[in-house]
Design a protein around this motif. Structure first.
Motif, PDB file in Angstrom:
ATOM      1  N   ALA A 249      42.819  41.343  27.721  1.00 34.88           N
ATOM      2  CA  ALA A 249      42.010  42.302  28.462  1.00 34.88           C
ATOM      3  C   ALA A 249      40.555  42.181  28.043  1.00 34.88           C
ATOM      4  N   VAL A 250      39.662  42.539  28.957  1.00 33.56           N
ATOM      5  CA  VAL A 250      38.228  42.528  28.678  1.00 33.56           C
ATOM      6  C   VAL A 250      37.639  43.840  29.177  1.00 33.56           C
ATOM      7  N   SER A 251      36.721  44.391  28.402  1.00 32.89           N
ATOM      8  CA  SER A 251      36.100  45.658  28.773  1.00 32.89           C
ATOM      9  C   SER A 251      35.156  45.476  29.958  1.00 32.89           C
ATOM     10  N   GLY A 252      34.707  46.589  30.519  1.00 31.47           N
ATOM     11  CA  GLY A 252      33.820  46.542  31.667  1.00 31.47           C
ATOM     12  C   GLY A 252      32.531  45.785  31.390  1.00 31.47           C
ATOM     13  N   SER A 253      32.022  45.928  30.177  1.00 38.79           N
ATOM     14  CA  SER A 253      30.783  45.237  29.811  1.00 38.79           C
ATOM     15  C   SER A 253      31.027  43.785  29.426  1.00 38.79           C
ATOM     16  N   GLY A 254      32.278  43.445  29.162  1.00 39.73           N
ATOM     17  CA  GLY A 254      32.588  42.095  28.731  1.00 39.73           C
ATOM     18  C   GLY A 254      32.438  41.874  27.245  1.00 39.73           C
ATOM     19  N   THR A 255      32.057  42.909  26.510  1.00 40.93           N
ATOM     20  CA  THR A 255      31.782  42.736  25.078  1.00 40.93           C
ATOM     21  C   THR A 255      32.999  42.951  24.197  1.00 40.93           C
ATOM     22  N   ILE A 256      34.024  43.590  24.745  1.00 38.09           N
ATOM     23  CA  ILE A 256      35.239  43.846  23.960  1.00 38.09           C
ATOM     24  C   ILE A 256      36.404  43.135  24.625  1.00 38.09           C
ATOM     25  N   THR A 257      37.160  42.407  23.814  1.00 40.61           N
ATOM     26  CA  THR A 257      38.346  41.719  24.310  1.00 40.61           C
ATOM     27  C   THR A 257      39.536  42.037  23.413  1.00 40.61           C
ATOM     28  N   TYR A 258      40.705  41.861  23.970  1.00 38.55           N
ATOM     29  CA  TYR A 258      41.936  42.139  23.225  1.00 38.55           C
ATOM     30  C   TYR A 258      42.990  41.170  23.700  1.00 38.55           C
ATOM     31  N   TYR A 259      43.771  40.618  22.756  1.00 42.38           N
ATOM     32  CA  TYR A 259      44.738  39.587  23.099  1.00 42.38           C
ATOM     33  C   TYR A 259      46.110  39.891  22.526  1.00 42.38           C
ATOM     34  N   ALA A 260      47.118  39.439  23.212  1.00 44.31           N
ATOM     35  CA  ALA A 260      48.462  39.441  22.646  1.00 44.31           C
ATOM     36  C   ALA A 260      48.487  38.443  21.493  1.00 44.31           C
ATOM     37  N   ASP A 261      49.281  38.731  20.487  1.00 44.10           N
ATOM     38  CA  ASP A 261      49.347  37.852  19.324  1.00 44.10           C
ATOM     39  C   ASP A 261      49.746  36.432  19.708  1.00 44.10           C
ATOM     40  N   SER A 262      50.565  36.312  20.730  1.00 41.46           N
ATOM     41  CA  SER A 262      51.099  35.000  21.116  1.00 41.46           C
ATOM     42  C   SER A 262      50.029  34.059  21.672  1.00 41.46           C
ATOM     43  N   VAL A 263      48.899  34.605  22.108  1.00 43.08           N
ATOM     44  CA  VAL A 263      47.853  33.763  22.703  1.00 43.08           C
ATOM     45  C   VAL A 263      46.549  33.802  21.928  1.00 43.08           C
ATOM     46  N   LYS A 264      46.480  34.644  20.913  1.00 40.24           N
ATOM     47  CA  LYS A 264      45.244  34.802  20.155  1.00 40.24           C
ATOM     48  C   LYS A 264      44.814  33.465  19.541  1.00 40.24           C
ATOM     49  N   GLY A 265      43.542  33.138  19.699  1.00 38.15           N
ATOM     50  CA  GLY A 265      43.012  31.889  19.171  1.00 38.15           C
ATOM     51  C   GLY A 265      43.146  30.714  20.123  1.00 38.15           C
ATOM     52  N   ARG A 266      43.929  30.879  21.195  1.00 40.46           N
ATOM     53  CA  ARG A 266      44.107  29.799  22.176  1.00 40.46           C
ATOM     54  C   ARG A 266      43.550  30.174  23.546  1.00 40.46           C
ATOM     55  N   PHE A 267      43.639  31.442  23.912  1.00 39.78           N
ATOM     56  CA  PHE A 267      43.163  31.907  25.224  1.00 39.78           C
ATOM     57  C   PHE A 267      41.876  32.707  25.040  1.00 39.78           C
TER      58      PHE A 267
END
Length: 120
Positions: A50-68
């Protein structure tokens, strides 16, 4: 009428990369968070990023973190998902989503999905 249209899916070998795009029409989501989900055969739909409205905050599932990497261009009302180091277990239909409370991951709008297939 709100439409979310994904593109960029396809077949790729393990270790390869793909970039998904999701263009929104019918409404401007410039100040709203956007997200990607995926659903593999026989499994429930799961949150990816997910990405915030401003684009400055992102959040990833552990399974894709560091790759996506998720990003957005508000001027184009578009969100992207750059997928690197793809694995066969990333094979799924990928959906973009909008209109949700951060952390609840229950979107009000969904795209039609784009197939990503990673061969071993």
């Amino acid at each position: 009428q709100v439409q979310l249209v994904e593109s960029g899916g396809g077949l790729v070998q393990a270790g390869g990369s793909l970039r998904l795009s999701c263009a929104a029409s019918g409404r401007t989501f410039g100040s709203y968070a956007r997200a990607w989900f995926r659903q593999a055969p026989g499994k429930e739909r799961e949150f990816v990023a997910a990405v915030s409205g401003s684009g400055t905050i992102t959040y990833y599932a552990d399974s894709v973190k560091g790759r996506f990497t998720i990003s957005r261009t508000n001027a184009k009302n578009t969100v992207y998902l750059q997928m690197n180091s793809l694995k066969p277990e990333d094979t799924a239909v990928y959906y973009c989503a909008a209109d949700f409370v951060w952390g609840s991951w229950s979107p009000g709008y969904w795209g039609q999905g784009t197939q990503v297939t990673v061969s071993s």
